[in-house]
Structure formats: structure tokens, C-alpha cells
Design a protein around this motif. Structure first.
Motif, PDB file in Angstrom:
ATOM      1  N   LYS A  75     -11.295  -2.711  -1.511  1.00 13.16           N
ATOM      2  CA  LYS A  75     -11.098  -4.090  -1.964  1.00 13.16           C
ATOM      3  C   LYS A  75     -10.252  -4.134  -3.237  1.00 13.16           C
ATOM      4  O   LYS A  75      -9.451  -5.021  -3.417  1.00 13.16           O
ATOM      5  N   GLN A  76     -10.426  -3.130  -4.108  1.00 10.70           N
ATOM      6  CA  GLN A  76      -9.702  -3.108  -5.375  1.00 10.70           C
ATOM      7  C   GLN A  76      -8.270  -2.619  -5.197  1.00 10.70           C
ATOM      8  O   GLN A  76      -7.453  -2.751  -6.062  1.00 10.70           O
ATOM      9  N   GLY A  77      -7.953  -1.996  -4.074  1.00 10.92           N
ATOM     10  CA  GLY A  77      -6.617  -1.442  -3.819  1.00 10.92           C
ATOM     11  C   GLY A  77      -6.729  -0.011  -3.366  1.00 10.92           C
ATOM     12  O   GLY A  77      -7.822   0.546  -3.287  1.00 10.92           O
ATOM     13  N   PRO A  78      -5.605   0.640  -3.040  1.00  7.47           N
ATOM     14  CA  PRO A  78      -5.617   2.020  -2.554  1.00  7.47           C
ATOM     15  C   PRO A  78      -6.104   2.997  -3.612  1.00  7.47           C
ATOM     16  O   PRO A  78      -5.769   2.869  -4.777  1.00  7.47           O
ATOM     17  N   LYS A  79      -6.875   3.974  -3.196  1.00  7.40           N
ATOM     18  CA  LYS A  79      -7.378   5.020  -4.099  1.00  7.40           C
ATOM     19  C   LYS A  79      -6.987   6.366  -3.549  1.00  7.40           C
ATOM     20  O   LYS A  79      -6.930   6.592  -2.413  1.00  7.40           O
TER      21      LYS A  79
ATOM     22  N   THR B 235       0.835  -1.200   0.000  1.00  5.25           N
ATOM     23  CA  THR B 235       0.000   0.000   0.000  1.00  5.25           C
ATOM     24  C   THR B 235       0.868   1.248   0.000  1.00  5.25           C
ATOM     25  O   THR B 235       0.604   2.198  -0.739  1.00  5.25           O
ATOM     26  N   LEU B 236       1.892   1.244   0.820  1.00  7.71           N
ATOM     27  CA  LEU B 236       2.800   2.386   0.896  1.00  7.71           C
ATOM     28  C   LEU B 236       3.443   2.670  -0.458  1.00  7.71           C
ATOM     29  O   LEU B 236       3.506   3.812  -0.907  1.00  7.71           O
ATOM     30  N   VAL B 237       3.898   1.637  -1.136  1.00 10.89           N
ATOM     31  CA  VAL B 237       4.542   1.799  -2.444  1.00 10.89           C
ATOM     32  C   VAL B 237       3.555   2.340  -3.474  1.00 10.89           C
ATOM     33  O   VAL B 237       3.879   3.258  -4.228  1.00 10.89           O
ATOM     34  N   VAL B 238       2.338   1.801  -3.479  1.00 17.22           N
ATOM     35  CA  VAL B 238       1.342   2.241  -4.459  1.00 17.22           C
ATOM     36  C   VAL B 238       0.964   3.701  -4.227  1.00 17.22           C
ATOM     37  O   VAL B 238       0.896   4.503  -5.172  1.00 17.22           O
ATOM     38  N   VAL B 239       0.725   4.062  -2.972  1.00 23.63           N
ATOM     39  CA  VAL B 239       0.352   5.444  -2.654  1.00 23.63           C
ATOM     40  C   VAL B 239       1.489   6.403  -3.007  1.00 23.63           C
ATOM     41  O   VAL B 239       1.267   7.454  -3.610  1.00 23.63           O
ATOM     42  N   ALA B 240       2.711   6.045  -2.655  1.00 18.77           N
ATOM     43  CA  ALA B 240       3.860   6.900  -2.962  1.00 18.77           C
ATOM     44  C   ALA B 240       4.044   7.045  -4.473  1.00 18.77           C
ATOM     45  O   ALA B 240       4.319   8.143  -4.967  1.00 18.77           O
TER      46      ALA B 240
END
Length: 69
Positions: free
Chosen positions: A65-69, A19-24
Motif C-alpha cells: 500500500k505504501q509503494g514498492p519495497k 512501479t518500474l521506475v521506482v524499482v529500477a
């Protein structure tokens, strides 16, 4: 070379490293696009700035559910 903010500090802001990587990455992409449009003047690298913003609670996100938005 000192890594700031630290991974220990950042992982507290997200439920997982993924999650951290995707948000960053998403925030860094926005910063890069704003720089290309002349909105921002780059002072640091986009990923570094994104991580600093996450550490300082300037970036908000929801984990769905689909991932970070």
C-alpha cells in the motif's frame, strides 16, 4: 540506438510504469553505492544494469500500500 530491454518487456514485470521506475531507481542506487565501496566493477551504467536485472527476473519486489519495497 536499440533500447534493450524494451519497455514492452519491462512493463510485464511490474504493475505500472511508476512501479518500474521506482524499482529500477532503487536497484540502481544500490549498484552505485556498491561501486563506490569497491564491491563491483562498473561494466554498464547502473540504471541500464538495473533494468536488465529486472527483465531477467534477478530483482524481486513487492507492491505494498505504501509503494514498492
Amino acid at each position: 540506438m536499440l533500447n534493450e530491454p524494451s519497455l514492452d518487456e519491462l512493463i510485464k514485470k511490474a504493475d505500472s510504469r511508476y512501479t518500474l521506475v521506482v524499482v529500477a531507481a532503487k536497484r540502481a542506487r544500490v549498484l552505485t553505492e556498491q561501486n563506490r565501496q569497491g564491491v563491483l566493477v562498473p561494466t554498464t551504467k547502473p540504471v541500464t544494469q538495473a533494468l536488465e536485472e529486472i527483465a531477467n527476473n534477478k530483482v524481486r519486489f513487492k507492491v505494498l500500500k505504501q509503494g514498492p519495497k
